[in-house]
Design an enzyme around this catalytic site. Structure first.
Site, PDB file in Angstrom:
ATOM      1  N   ASP A   7       0.877  -1.164   0.000  1.00  0.00           N
ATOM      2  CA  ASP A   7       0.000   0.000   0.000  1.00  0.00           C
ATOM      3  C   ASP A   7       0.919   1.220   0.000  1.00  0.00           C
ATOM      4  O   ASP A   7       1.557   1.520   1.004  1.00  0.00           O
ATOM      5  CB  ASP A   7      -0.879  -0.049   1.259  1.00  0.00           C
ATOM      6  CG  ASP A   7      -1.695   1.220   1.455  1.00  0.00           C
ATOM      7  OD1 ASP A   7      -1.660   2.101   0.575  1.00  0.00           O
ATOM      8  OD2 ASP A   7      -2.370   1.324   2.495  1.00  0.00           O
ATOM      9  N   LYS A  69       2.634  11.619  -3.419  1.00  0.00           N
ATOM     10  CA  LYS A  69       1.717  10.765  -4.198  1.00  0.00           C
ATOM     11  C   LYS A  69       0.751  11.653  -4.995  1.00  0.00           C
ATOM     12  O   LYS A  69       0.294  11.290  -6.063  1.00  0.00           O
ATOM     13  CB  LYS A  69       0.945   9.862  -3.241  1.00  0.00           C
ATOM     14  CG  LYS A  69      -0.035   8.917  -3.916  1.00  0.00           C
ATOM     15  CD  LYS A  69      -0.565   7.900  -2.931  1.00  0.00           C
ATOM     16  CE  LYS A  69      -1.658   7.050  -3.515  1.00  0.00           C
ATOM     17  NZ  LYS A  69      -2.180   6.081  -2.531  1.00  0.00           N
ATOM     18  N   GLU A 146      -7.299   0.466  -4.534  1.00  0.00           N
ATOM     19  CA  GLU A 146      -7.257   0.388  -3.063  1.00  0.00           C
ATOM     20  C   GLU A 146      -8.556  -0.141  -2.445  1.00  0.00           C
ATOM     21  O   GLU A 146      -8.504  -1.054  -1.622  1.00  0.00           O
ATOM     22  CB  GLU A 146      -6.883   1.759  -2.483  1.00  0.00           C
ATOM     23  CG  GLU A 146      -5.386   2.020  -2.643  1.00  0.00           C
ATOM     24  CD  GLU A 146      -4.985   3.475  -2.477  1.00  0.00           C
ATOM     25  OE1 GLU A 146      -5.798   4.298  -2.021  1.00  0.00           O
ATOM     26  OE2 GLU A 146      -3.824   3.798  -2.806  1.00  0.00           O
ATOM     27  N   ASP A 169     -13.150   4.482   1.379  1.00  0.00           N
ATOM     28  CA  ASP A 169     -11.712   4.558   1.666  1.00  0.00           C
ATOM     29  C   ASP A 169     -11.250   6.018   1.629  1.00  0.00           C
ATOM     30  O   ASP A 169     -11.105   6.607   0.551  1.00  0.00           O
ATOM     31  CB  ASP A 169     -10.984   3.719   0.595  1.00  0.00           C
ATOM     32  CG  ASP A 169      -9.470   3.730   0.778  1.00  0.00           C
ATOM     33  OD1 ASP A 169      -8.978   4.400   1.695  1.00  0.00           O
ATOM     34  OD2 ASP A 169      -8.777   3.064  -0.017  1.00  0.00           O
TER      35      ASP A 169
END
Ligand code: AMP
Length: 564
Positions: A7, A69, A146, A169
């Site tokens: 992850d 990211k 994800e 999420d």
């Protein structure tokens, strides 16, 4: 050989591996599962990743970076201590660290991984993730969305054979929602939606600005170091307010101390707009799946930011049930990625679980359409694959020439839901030569093929001549060429990384330096003294002495609160 699941988060990253009959999380050199996704370059060009780097966000803001990211898939670069890094390189440094930790944990080389990406990551962002893995010496077996990874972790544990469930999420930088169906061993994603520019970090930033505003201060006037310090303190405050209905907050700007009270209910107002943005993807995913909240048996919460009670209340209201989060929301995505890696290796303990996923956004080409009055509407987004189609998928549409004796047709590929092509994300271009003829007489078939990793191939075939052009969307400005990848690989392998046994001491030292900066007067002097004692003990190179000094230094630092 073990295949790991990773992850690669905005805030933290972690790796997991299927071990025996269950998933194990991979501890880093500090014995922790979460490695902060932070990179710092020291003056001697040694690179620190993780906790030590995170401490240096406050003490060395121009040599340290986080949240990269969010830059993946863009041409931006970040300068650290005079050296430029692409977001791919920064992510590669985090991946390289996770790979090394996994190798130490497993006692064998790790060369393949399944890496999770936000479902809402576009094609550029997915490719950037693959490049990052390559730079870290990892072959990506698959990119997994994800929420899909989280759904696997929950799905394979759920007793019920038949159910619809939803996974919400909210990580540090992105928001994803997936509606899933479980039917015996088949786990099927029915729809995904999200916002790749909305995450827990936005909630923190909103509180920072709210508090500054109360004292007639503003973010732009703060020095870099003040920003790093205040942001970090507010992030802690936000977590504190997840468990308490009010908290006192003190911070310093220009050596002046400010104090304020913040309550949970105030945050409801501060976050009103952000909370509203969370509602839309949930509604859209349900609508696309053709379901209503009453068709859903379970709602699972994933990602550190779903710990905010305001988010839990909102989801309870929309979904009309209390969401479950019995697997640690910080761990569940990596666990799902590891389970997927084991499934790929046909691990017997997992049986015959089959997973299908969807493409979360529509893909099409820009074109002109007749407007029915003898003219044309330009810039129309002609969709070839509708969002939430099960993948892999291959679909084609036909287009014809617009002008008499035109000898080429250019296609621009877009991703998104906007009616006007230009308002969507431009993924790339391709052109095919067509025989000269009257307008509308030369049909060209455009085929989009989208694979299970979310990578898109486009080909255009002139039906009369059979001439075909194919692109694996290449000409995006953020895409690295093979030469650039090779150069980045060389640059990255030149960077020094500290031996893993030094990592704990480096993290302690960085924490000491941060606390030194955060305090004044007597306290600051006592921290300086302890740093010096610790440095002296390390310099003796006597292991027992150094270990004892590290324990004492840590006890001393612990009186100032927990680690970041
Ligand atoms: P992730 O990317 O899943 O690690 O999520 C990181 C985000 O979760 C950051 O924005 C954190 O501020 C947030 N977060 C972590 N713990 C808490 C907590 N107890 N309460 C509120 N937000 C949290």
């Amino acid at each position: 050989m073990a295949h790991i699941g990773i992850d690669l988060g905005t805030t933290n990253s972690l790796a997991a591996v299927w071990h025996g009959n269950d998933v194990s999380l991979v501890p880093n050199a500090l014995g922790e599962f979460l490695t902060p996704s932070v990179v710092s370059v020291m003056d001697d060009q040694t690179v620190l990743v993780g906790r030590a780097a995170k401490e240096r966000l406050v003490t060395h803001p121009t040599a340290t970076t986080a949240r990269f990211k969010r830059l993946m898939g863009t041409p931006s670069t970040v300068a650290l201590n005079g050296k430029e890094f692409s977001p791919e390189e920064l992510s590669a440094l985090v991946l390289r660290q996770l790979k090394a930790d996994a190798e130490r944990f497993l006692g064998e080389p790790v060369t393949e991984a399944i890496i999770s990406v936000p479902a809402y990551f576009n094609d550029n962002q997915r490719n950037a993730t693959r490049v990052a893995a390559k730079l870290a010496g990892l072959k990506v077996e698959r990119l997994i969305n994800e929420p899909t990874a989280a759904a696997i972790a929950y799905g394979v544990r759920e007793e019920s054979d038949e159910m619809n469930f939803i996974v919400v999420d909210l990580g540090g930088g992105t928001f994803d929602v997936s509606v899933m169906e479980k039917f015996d061993d088949l786990l099927e994603v029915q729809a995904s939606a999200g916002d790749s520019e909305l995450g827990g970090e936005d909630f923190t930033q909103a509180v920072v600005e709210y508090i500054l505003q109360q004292h007639n201060l503003s973010w732009p006037i703060l020095a870099l170091q003040e920003r790093g310090r205040i942001y970090r303190q507010v992030d802690e405050l936000k977590a504190l307010l997840s468990d308490n209905d009010h908290a006192e907050f003190s911070f310093r700007v220009n050596e002046r101390e400010y104090t304020t009270q913040v309550t949970q209910s105030e945050l409801m107002d501060v976050w009103a707009n952000l909370l509203k943005r969370l509602t839309l993807p949930v509604e859209r995913a349900l609508r696309d799946a053709g379901l209503t909240p009453s068709d859903i048996s379970q709602a699972f919460m994933v990602g550190g930011a779903t710990r905010m009670p305001q988010v839990q209340q909102l989801m309870t209201r929309i979904l009309r049930r209390f969401p479950a989060c019995h697997i640690n929301p910080d761990h569940v995505v990596a666990m799902g990625a590891a389970i997927q890696a084991a499934l790929k290796q046909k691990n017997k303990a997992l049986g015959d679980v089959v997973l299908t996923d969807v493409m979360p956004f529509s893909l099409g080409v820009g074109c002109s359409n007749e407007d029915g009055q003898g003219g044309y509407l330009d810039d129309v987004h002609s969709i070839i694959i509708q969002r939430n189609t099960t993948i892999p998928v291959s679909r084609a549409s036909q287009y014809v020439t617009l002008s008499d004796y035109q000898d080429k047709i250019h296609f621009t590929v877009y991703q998104g839901e906007h009616r006007l092509a230009e308002q969507n994300i431009k993924l790339g271009k391709l052109s095919v030569p067509v025989p000269k003829a009257r307008a509308g007489q030369e049909p060209v078939e455009v085929r989009f093929t989208y694979d299970i990793n979310g990578l898109l191939e486009v080909n255009a075939k002139v039906l009369s001549t059979g001439v075909t052009e194919t692109v694996v969307i290449q000409n995006s400005e953020s895409r690295l060429s093979d030469d650039e990848v090779a150069a980045a690989l060389a640059r990255i392998s030149e960077l020094k990384i500290p031996p893993s046994e030094q990592e704990a001491n480096q993290a302690l030292m960085a924490r000491g330096e941060r606390l030194f900066m955060e305090h004044l007067g007597q306290v600051r002097m006592s921290i300086a003294r302890e740093i010096q004692l610790f440095e002296q003990a390390l310099a003796t190179q006597d292991r027992r002495l150094a270990e004892k000094a590290a324990r004492e230094f840590e006890d001393f630092l612990n009186q100032f609160g927990t680690v970041l």
